[in-house]
Design a protein around this motif. Structure first.
Motif, PDB file in Angstrom:
ATOM      1  N   MET A   1      18.016 100.122  66.534  1.00  0.00           N
ATOM      2  CA  MET A   1      16.707 100.481  65.989  1.00  0.00           C
ATOM      3  C   MET A   1      16.330  99.576  64.815  1.00  0.00           C
ATOM      4  SD  MET A   1      15.409 102.967  67.784  1.00  0.00           S
ATOM      5  CE  MET A   1      16.047 101.933  69.079  1.00  0.00           C
ATOM      6  N   LEU A   2      17.262  99.338  63.937  1.00  0.00           N
ATOM      7  CA  LEU A   2      16.973  98.499  62.774  1.00  0.00           C
ATOM      8  C   LEU A   2      16.625  97.073  63.186  1.00  0.00           C
ATOM      9  CD1 LEU A   2      19.777  99.669  60.301  1.00  0.00           C
ATOM     10  CD2 LEU A   2      17.368 100.374  60.368  1.00  0.00           C
ATOM     11  N   ALA A   3      17.231  96.606  64.279  1.00  0.00           N
ATOM     12  CA  ALA A   3      16.997  95.229  64.729  1.00  0.00           C
ATOM     13  C   ALA A   3      15.570  94.997  65.201  1.00  0.00           C
ATOM     14  CB  ALA A   3      17.976  94.872  65.843  1.00  0.00           C
ATOM     15  N   CYS A   4      14.898  96.055  65.616  1.00  0.00           N
ATOM     16  CA  CYS A   4      13.525  95.886  66.114  1.00  0.00           C
ATOM     17  C   CYS A   4      12.501  96.558  65.202  1.00  0.00           C
ATOM     18  CB  CYS A   4      13.394  96.408  67.539  1.00  0.00           C
ATOM     19  SG  CYS A   4      13.636  98.189  67.721  1.00  0.00           S
ATOM     20  N   ALA A   5      12.893  96.885  63.990  1.00  0.00           N
ATOM     21  CA  ALA A   5      12.001  97.597  63.076  1.00  0.00           C
ATOM     22  C   ALA A   5      10.717  96.826  62.802  1.00  0.00           C
ATOM     23  CB  ALA A   5      12.720  97.890  61.763  1.00  0.00           C
TER      24      ALA A   5
ATOM     25  N   PHE B   1       7.181  95.606  66.046  1.00  0.00           N
ATOM     26  CA  PHE B   1       5.965  96.272  66.496  1.00  0.00           C
ATOM     27  C   PHE B   1       5.084  96.636  65.313  1.00  0.00           C
ATOM     28  CE2 PHE B   1       9.652  97.644  69.041  1.00  0.00           C
ATOM     29  CZ  PHE B   1       9.357  96.999  70.238  1.00  0.00           C
ATOM     30  N   ASP B   2       3.811  96.916  65.594  1.00  0.00           N
ATOM     31  CA  ASP B   2       2.937  97.439  64.550  1.00  0.00           C
ATOM     32  C   ASP B   2       3.365  98.846  64.171  1.00  0.00           C
ATOM     33  OD1 ASP B   2       1.344  95.152  64.446  1.00  0.00           O
ATOM     34  OD2 ASP B   2       0.098  95.830  66.100  1.00  0.00           O
ATOM     35  N   GLY B   3       4.000  99.546  65.090  1.00  0.00           N
ATOM     36  CA  GLY B   3       4.489 100.886  64.810  1.00  0.00           C
ATOM     37  C   GLY B   3       5.709 101.199  65.656  1.00  0.00           C
ATOM     38  N   LEU B   4       6.705 101.825  65.059  1.00  0.00           N
ATOM     39  CA  LEU B   4       7.896 102.267  65.784  1.00  0.00           C
ATOM     40  C   LEU B   4       8.252 103.660  65.287  1.00  0.00           C
ATOM     41  CD1 LEU B   4      10.274 101.765  67.726  1.00  0.00           C
ATOM     42  CD2 LEU B   4      11.505 100.704  65.812  1.00  0.00           C
ATOM     43  N   MET B   5       8.300 104.603  66.213  1.00  0.00           N
ATOM     44  CA  MET B   5       8.647 105.986  65.888  1.00  0.00           C
ATOM     45  C   MET B   5       9.918 106.371  66.637  1.00  0.00           C
ATOM     46  SD  MET B   5       6.400 109.500  66.459  1.00  0.00           S
ATOM     47  CE  MET B   5       5.361 109.287  65.011  1.00  0.00           C
ATOM     48  N   VAL B   6      10.779 107.113  65.953  1.00  0.00           N
ATOM     49  CA  VAL B   6      12.023 107.584  66.556  1.00  0.00           C
ATOM     50  C   VAL B   6      12.134 109.084  66.309  1.00  0.00           C
ATOM     51  CG1 VAL B   6      14.537 107.403  66.548  1.00  0.00           C
ATOM     52  CG2 VAL B   6      13.151 105.355  66.170  1.00  0.00           C
ATOM     53  N   THR B   7      12.244 109.868  67.391  1.00  0.00           N
ATOM     54  CA  THR B   7      12.445 111.316  67.253  1.00  0.00           C
ATOM     55  C   THR B   7      13.932 111.619  67.295  1.00  0.00           C
ATOM     56  OG1 THR B   7      10.322 111.989  68.194  1.00  0.00           O
ATOM     57  CG2 THR B   7      12.109 113.568  68.327  1.00  0.00           C
ATOM     58  N   VAL B   8      14.412 112.318  66.270  1.00  0.00           N
ATOM     59  CA  VAL B   8      15.822 112.695  66.176  1.00  0.00           C
ATOM     60  C   VAL B   8      15.923 114.154  65.744  1.00  0.00           C
ATOM     61  CG1 VAL B   8      16.532 110.344  65.576  1.00  0.00           C
ATOM     62  CG2 VAL B   8      16.026 111.992  63.750  1.00  0.00           C
ATOM     63  N   ALA B   9      17.097 114.726  65.968  1.00  0.00           N
ATOM     64  CA  ALA B   9      17.408 116.069  65.474  1.00  0.00           C
ATOM     65  C   ALA B   9      18.516 115.957  64.428  1.00  0.00           C
ATOM     66  CB  ALA B   9      17.856 116.971  66.619  1.00  0.00           C
ATOM     67  N   PRO B  10      18.445 116.716  63.348  1.00  0.00           N
ATOM     68  CA  PRO B  10      19.510 116.677  62.351  1.00  0.00           C
ATOM     69  C   PRO B  10      20.884 117.008  62.928  1.00  0.00           C
ATOM     70  CG  PRO B  10      17.578 117.714  61.424  1.00  0.00           C
ATOM     71  CD  PRO B  10      17.297 117.519  62.893  1.00  0.00           C
TER      72      PRO B  10
ATOM     73  N   ALA C   1      18.241 105.153  56.328  1.00  0.00           N
ATOM     74  CA  ALA C   1      18.264 103.735  56.709  1.00  0.00           C
ATOM     75  C   ALA C   1      17.094 103.388  57.620  1.00  0.00           C
ATOM     76  CB  ALA C   1      19.586 103.405  57.399  1.00  0.00           C
ATOM     77  N   LEU C   2      16.789 104.267  58.567  1.00  0.00           N
ATOM     78  CA  LEU C   2      15.652 104.046  59.467  1.00  0.00           C
ATOM     79  C   LEU C   2      14.346 104.021  58.677  1.00  0.00           C
ATOM     80  CD1 LEU C   2      16.703 106.463  62.361  1.00  0.00           C
ATOM     81  CD2 LEU C   2      16.623 103.964  62.511  1.00  0.00           C
ATOM     82  N   ALA C   3      14.190 104.998  57.794  1.00  0.00           N
ATOM     83  CA  ALA C   3      12.953 105.096  57.019  1.00  0.00           C
ATOM     84  C   ALA C   3      12.778 103.900  56.090  1.00  0.00           C
ATOM     85  CB  ALA C   3      12.938 106.401  56.223  1.00  0.00           C
ATOM     86  N   GLU C   4      13.857 103.469  55.468  1.00  0.00           N
ATOM     87  CA  GLU C   4      13.781 102.334  54.550  1.00  0.00           C
ATOM     88  C   GLU C   4      13.396 101.047  55.281  1.00  0.00           C
ATOM     89  OE1 GLU C   4      17.574 102.268  52.661  1.00  0.00           O
ATOM     90  OE2 GLU C   4      17.209 104.146  51.555  1.00  0.00           O
ATOM     91  N   ALA C   5      13.686 100.992  56.585  1.00  0.00           N
ATOM     92  CA  ALA C   5      13.330  99.820  57.391  1.00  0.00           C
ATOM     93  C   ALA C   5      11.890  99.876  57.870  1.00  0.00           C
ATOM     94  CB  ALA C   5      14.279  99.704  58.589  1.00  0.00           C
TER      95      ALA C   5
ATOM     96  N   ALA D   1      14.964 112.648  52.737  1.00  0.00           N
ATOM     97  CA  ALA D   1      15.678 111.413  53.080  1.00  0.00           C
ATOM     98  C   ALA D   1      14.758 110.381  53.716  1.00  0.00           C
ATOM     99  CB  ALA D   1      16.835 111.726  54.020  1.00  0.00           C
ATOM    100  N   GLY D   2      13.563 110.807  54.150  1.00  0.00           N
ATOM    101  CA  GLY D   2      12.624 109.836  54.708  1.00  0.00           C
ATOM    102  C   GLY D   2      11.940 110.226  55.994  1.00  0.00           C
ATOM    103  N   ALA D   3      12.341 111.341  56.622  1.00  0.00           N
ATOM    104  CA  ALA D   3      11.638 111.777  57.822  1.00  0.00           C
ATOM    105  C   ALA D   3      10.181 112.041  57.463  1.00  0.00           C
ATOM    106  CB  ALA D   3      12.281 113.028  58.399  1.00  0.00           C
TER     107      ALA D   3
END
Length: 386
Positions: free
Chosen positions: A159-163, A166-175, A185-189, A211-213
């Motif tokens: 995920m970080l490699a392609c941050a 794109f003009d926008g990249l969204m990732v849905t995750v569960a805690p 880390a995702l949010a900071e990127a 944390a950034g969500a």
């Protein structure tokens, strides 16, 4: 459309207010101005839209497919182009093709296809939404439980490699299957982290938001509900002003009364925006399809497995906006913002999309007064006429 064109005779909603007796001036691929017709440059090309409405193009951040194509089944530029074209017929001018939980290899192919789509300048392609596989099995919905797993370092690095691709990249995750450090880390990127398919409580949602969500995926669906002693994901989403949330406005996924209550309760600045969660059926005559080897049935506006589990939605953005306006009794201006401006804000692209203002992308929809589609423009080019 030539280098400079004016669309005249329409009532224009710029995202804040209506303009009457004015023209929308487009230069190359951008909005140049909204001005009185008498102040237009001499000899400029004009397009008449007498008696119609011009509104910001719709932005859909969760689109699994369209035009008979499902991203999980076909990961290439042609698939992305077909999905974008299918939704443009319903006023969507920017979208995130969405990959539902699948293998590492399929995700890699999807990312590669997205990179090529951006290079090719596919009209309407904003970026990607990777929904899973790092979700909660307890709230899996239609996602294949055999493919759900914790986020590992290889997933994070992919995920970080392609941050920036794109003009926008969204990732849905569960805690349940990601850590606070991973989300940070995702949010900071610059990746938009969305919480979804999760059964956690308020405190955990707040910690992940801190944390950034930034967003929550299809509010009410596949998440812990609002309770009297535990607010759950729904309660946390409504209470925490930092969180935006997508909602499926088809009257099937969420009861209209619940939608109205949520819209009244949501704390800002985060807003609730419309997503379709559309499958391949949009813009097609499909009666069903397969997802991860399981048959999905299409009937009466509903997509579901044989056991009744909902499997995405069979609705487009224009129909969703009309539902919010006509069935929920929400003002048309607010419904339009839910279909455009608020999604742009959630994705942090509101400096160029979601409004009709000088310097913004010339993405707009021409509607009849009945709110039927007349034309869709992306980057100043007409990509669909009714």
């Amino acid at each position: 459309m030539s280098a400079q064109t004016a669309i005249t005779g329409a009532r224009i909603f710029d995202g804040d207010i209506w303009h009457d007796g004015k023209a929308l001036l487009v230069e190359n691929s951008k909005i140049a101005d909204i001005r009185t017709e008498s102040a237009l440059p001499a000899g400029i090309e004009t397009i008449s839209a007498d008696g119609k409405l011009i509104v910001p193009g719709f932005i859909d951040l969760q689109v699994n497919g369209g035009g008979g194509v499902l991203l999980n089944h076909q990961q290439d530029v042609d698939a992305i182009r077909q999905i974008c074209a299918a939704h443009a017929k319903f006023g969507t001018t920017a979208l995130l093709p969405t990959l539902i939980t699948d293998t590492f290899d399929i995700r890699a192919k999807t990312i590669a296809a997205g990179i090529e789509a951006r290079k090719a300048g596919v009209p309407g392609f904003l970026g990607l939404h990777i929904e899973g596989p790092h979700l909660s099995v307890a709230r899996k919905g239609v996602h294949d439980p055999s493919l759900i797993r914790p986020m590992e370092d290889a997933d994070l690095q992919a995920m970080l490699a392609c941050a920036d691709a794109f003009d926008g990249l969204m990732v849905t995750v569960a805690p349940e299957n990601t850590t606070l450090k991973q989300v940070a880390a995702l949010a900071e990127a610059g990746i938009i982290v969305s919480l979804g398919h999760t059964d956690v409580g308020y405190a955990t949602v707040k910690a992940y938001a801190d944390a950034g969500a930034r967003t929550v995926t299809h509010l009410f669906n596949a998440m812990s509900q609002l309770g009297n002693r535990e607010p759950g994901v729904v309660g946390a989403t409504l209470d925490l002003g930092s969180l935006y949330a997508g909602i499926i406005a088809d009257g099937i996924h969420v009861d209209p009364a619940s939608m109205r209550a949520a819209l009244r309760a949501k704390q800002g600045p985060g807003k609730i925006f419309i997503v379709t969660d559309a499958m391949s059926t949009i813009g097609s005559d499909q009666t069903g399809f397969f997802l991860n080897g399981r048959e999905i049935f299409r009937k009466d506006g509903r997509l579901a497995l044989a056991d009744g589990t909902l499997a995405g939605a069979d609705i487009d953005m224009l129909s969703s906006v009309r539902f919010v306006h006509e069935k929920l009794g929400i003002a048309l201006e607010e419904a339009l913002c839910m279909g455009s401006a608020y999604a742009a804000q959630a994705m942090r692209v509101d400096d160029r999309k979601g409004r009709l203002a000088a310097g913004y992308d010339a993405d707009f929809v021409v509607l009849a007064k009945t709110l039927d589609i007349a034309a869709t423009y992306i980057g100043g080019a007409c990509v669909h006429t009714a």
